[in-house]
Design an enzyme around this catalytic site. Structure first.
Site, PDB file in Angstrom:
ATOM      1  N   GLY A 231      -2.238 -64.458  23.452  1.00  0.00           N
ATOM      2  CA  GLY A 231      -2.692 -63.284  22.723  1.00  0.00           C
ATOM      3  C   GLY A 231      -4.009 -62.771  23.258  1.00  0.00           C
ATOM      4  CB  THR A 235      -6.015 -62.825  18.387  1.00  0.00           C
ATOM      5  OG1 THR A 235      -5.725 -63.679  19.501  1.00  0.00           O
ATOM      6  CG2 THR A 235      -6.044 -61.384  18.852  1.00  0.00           C
ATOM      7  CE  LYS A 237      -5.837 -66.859  23.031  1.00  0.00           C
ATOM      8  NZ  LYS A 237      -6.524 -65.609  22.653  1.00  0.00           N
ATOM      9  CB  THR A 238     -10.117 -71.490  20.008  1.00  0.00           C
ATOM     10  OG1 THR A 238      -9.900 -71.028  21.346  1.00  0.00           O
ATOM     11  CG2 THR A 238     -10.869 -72.802  20.053  1.00  0.00           C
ATOM     12  CG  HIS A 454     -18.130 -32.003  24.108  1.00  0.00           C
ATOM     13  ND1 HIS A 454     -17.645 -31.848  25.386  1.00  0.00           N
ATOM     14  CD2 HIS A 454     -17.593 -33.175  23.649  1.00  0.00           C
ATOM     15  CE1 HIS A 454     -16.856 -32.870  25.682  1.00  0.00           C
ATOM     16  NE2 HIS A 454     -16.818 -33.691  24.644  1.00  0.00           N
ATOM     17  CD  GLU A 455     -18.973 -35.103  20.266  1.00  0.00           C
ATOM     18  OE1 GLU A 455     -17.931 -35.433  19.661  1.00  0.00           O
ATOM     19  OE2 GLU A 455     -19.285 -35.585  21.369  1.00  0.00           O
ATOM     20  CG  ASP A 529     -13.772 -36.214  25.931  1.00  0.00           C
ATOM     21  OD1 ASP A 529     -13.778 -37.230  25.223  1.00  0.00           O
ATOM     22  OD2 ASP A 529     -14.495 -35.220  25.730  1.00  0.00           O
TER      23      ASP A 529
END
Length: 643
Positions: A231, A235, A237-238, A454-455, A529
């Site tokens: 994975g 996430t 695993k350990t 722009h925003e 972008d």
């Protein structure tokens, strides 16, 4: 009075010993060299004869028939000529020897002493032998220092005493796995692992195999030999493996894949053998190898390393051990990696790793559970909405959520709050996703207006498109590497259709399109972008087969082997077609964004003016200007950051 003792400022270091030995060696060389500090006790043979003939010497002791030590009479000690040797270092009367000299001819010296004694000028003399230990020390000290330094570095390279027998140079081939058993305090359990329901179910069954194997073997089943946790990073695993150590009442050996590999040839294979030997002796047992791709990478991919690859030897031994012990030994191997595509196929086959457990990024329900785990130790306000926090963190891993909670607590403390509230978590998400606000960054009024336009272009286009993610917040305060930022609420889709991808690309190009519509020119501010839409367009054409010109074909290689190839999986003519189709997709959505903004130019300017004034605007400001959104998405809302 407090019993706590202040720690000493000085700490012992092994380098002190080496430094002391080197210093002693230098001092001895200085005092024994001819160009060193003058020693008043050493005199020439002629000066010795002068003292002997004048009756100033009371006793002489000759060592090894070479070196003579002279003891002066009390009267001679009072003479000014012998003032330097009359007293010792502490100012007391020097009891001798007062002078030392060397005679190459022992027989000649003996004749002089006999003559002086017969003339009553010498009271006594004697010949003795002694070992010169200082000479031995000077000769062998450099070698001893080199041996000591070599042993010190070998000890450090072999683990410095950690990992059981791995601390000594002669035990470097021993396993460095850390053993957890019923005597060890392992507090992590499955209750501490939020979400990951499917992965936990698989791992819990492995624990049950070891606790009660008869339940499964009575029907003729065989206990699996290994399970691979795969994975993205962070996430859990350990953490899942640590929970196995806390739940299983069996010995649990934990180590990293890099612990096998050393600079010495054969050490990795030796450690693998020792690890499995220990596990068999303590069976039933579990072996956990974290980051197994450090040693389990596919063989034959790096031929430049020479004929003897230590990593490949270690992998070969690991394959032999996993296939070598029978199912009745009750030893199960757990491994974790986020690079399953580079692992050797022989390692992945059934019989070694029988199960591959995919640990995916958490969904909105699992994120809520993870938040509840990490919020438990925090001092937070009453009624904190964890559902809202889960919605604001799409694509976040468990490690990211833990970071959000910690960052929120730090922000609350920085603002002198008594509890962590909702705004602190929103600020923490902004800080992690977008970076730190740089309010002191110098921005000219013209640049500020260009950033605002722009925003505002992003906000306008995304508001008008059906499948574009609706916007919740826009800011022109510089954050991280970006001069402005926008936060969206995208859907968590399992599949994506072409019209949805095109709407997202159009909204992303809204910033550059707004600059073109308002200023009739463009700038470098759309770099992120352009990078985003180029990746999307390339994925549509070359990966997902969503382009009519190329048809239902993909050049994606899920095995990961294409990264080792220097050739492309398509011809030069196809490459030209791909480039043209990518350009057509992007330019088409750019022109589409320009048309939308031309139709809403007045509203775009109005939104930009509000943004310049407030620096931060929210969804309510857009509704005030544009009215209700034409396409209302009735789905789970989640936050996405766009610069």
């Amino acid at each position: 009075m407090s019993d706590n003792k202040k720690p000493s400022g000085l700490k012992f270091s092994p380098w002190w010993i080496s430094g002391a030995l080197i210093l002693m060696f230098i001092v001895l060389n200085i005092f024994n060299s001819s160009g060193g500090i003058e020693d008043p006790t050493k005199i020439s043979s002629s000066k010795f004869d002068e003292l002997l003939n004048s009756g100033q010497i009371e006793k002489v002791i000759v060592y090894n028939k070479v070196q003579a030590e002279a003891f002066l009479t009390p009267a001679a000690l009072k003479d000014k000529a012998n003032k330097k040797v009359a007293q010792d270092l502490f100012g007391a009367v020097n009891k001798g020897p007062h002078y030392i000299t060397e005679f190459p001819d022992a027989q000649n010296l003996e004749n002089k002493l006999i003559k002086a004694q017969s003339e009553k000028k010498l009271k006594d003399y004697d010949f003795k032998t002694k070992d010169d230990w200082s000479g031995y020390i000077i000769n062998f000290l450099p070698m001893l220092i080199l041996i000591g330094v070599w042993l010190y570095f070998m000890r450090r390279m072999s683990g410095g005493g950690a990992g059981g027998g791995g601390g000594q140079i002669f035990n470097i081939g021993k396993s460095r796995a850390k053993l957890f058993d019923e005597k060890s305090e392992v507090k992590t359990t499955f209750k501490d692992v939020a979400g990951l329901e499917g992965a936990k179910e698989e791992v819990q069954e492995i624990v049950e195999f070891l606790k009660n194997p008869e339940k499964y073997t009575v029907l003729g089943g065989k206990i699996p030999k290994g399970a691979l946790l795969v994975g993205p990073p962070g996430t859990g695993k350990t953490l899942l493996a640590k929970a196995v150590a806390g739940e299983a009442k069996v010995p649990f050996f934990s180590l990293s894949g890099s612990d096998f590999v050393e600079m010495f040839v054969g050490v990795g294979a030796s450690r693998v053998r020792d690890l499995f030997k220990q596990a068999k002796e303590k069976s039933p047992a579990i072996i956990f190898i974290d980051e197994i791709d450090a040693v389990g990478r596919a063989r034959g991919k790096n031929n430049m390393s020479g004929g003897n690859d230590e990593r490949e030897n270690t992998l070969n031994q690991l394959l032999t051990e996993m296939d070598g012990f029978g199912t009745n030994t009750h030893v199960i191997v757990l491994a974790a990696t986020n690079r399953a595509d580079v692992l050797d196929k022989a390692l992945m086959r059934a019989g070694r790793f029988d199960r591959q457990i995919y640990v995916d990024l958490p969904d909105i329900r699992e994120r809520k559970e993870i938040f509840e785990v990490h919020l438990a130790p925090l001092k937070k306000v009453e009624g904190l909405d964890t559902d809202f926090l889960a919605k604001q963190t799409p694509g976040f891993s468990g490690a990211d959520i833990a970071n959000v909670c910690n960052e929120a607590a730090l922000i609350a403390a920085r603002n002198n709050k008594t509890a962590v509230d909702k705004q602190d978590f929103l600020d923490a998400v902004d800080r992690i996703v977008g970076g730190l606000e740089k309010k002191n960054k110098i921005v000219t009024p013209a640049e500020k207006r260009a950033i605002a336009v722009h925003e505002a272009g992003h906000a306008t286009v995304s508001w008008m498109l059906e499948h574009a993610a609706p916007l919740i917040k826009v800011t022109i305060v510089p954050r991280g590497q970006s001069l402005g930022a926008a936060w969206y609420l995208p859907e968590e889709r399992l599949i994506v259709r072409p019209d949805q991808m095109l709407d997202e690309m159009c909204a992303t190009m809204g910033g550059r399109a707004a600059e073109k519509v308002i200023f009739d020119t463009i700038s470098t501010g759309a770099l992120s972008d352009l990078e985003k839409v180029t990746k999307q367009a390339r994925a549509m054409v070359t990966i997902y087969g969503l382009n009519e010109k190329l048809g239902n074909i993909t050049y994606y290689d899920s095995s990961g082997q294409s990264e080792y190839s220097f050739s492309k999986p398509y011809s030069e003519d196809t490459a030209i077609t791909i480039d043209k189709e990518i350009s057509l997709l992007i330019e088409g959505q750019y022109q589409r964004a320009i048309e939308i903004l031309k139709e809403n130019k007045d509203k775009l300017l109005q939104l930009a003016d509000i943004l310049i004034e407030k620096e931060v605007i929210f969804k309510d400001d857009l509704e005030t200007i544009f009215g209700k959104r034409p396409y209302q998405i009735d789905s789970e809302e989640n936050t996405e950051f766009t610069a």
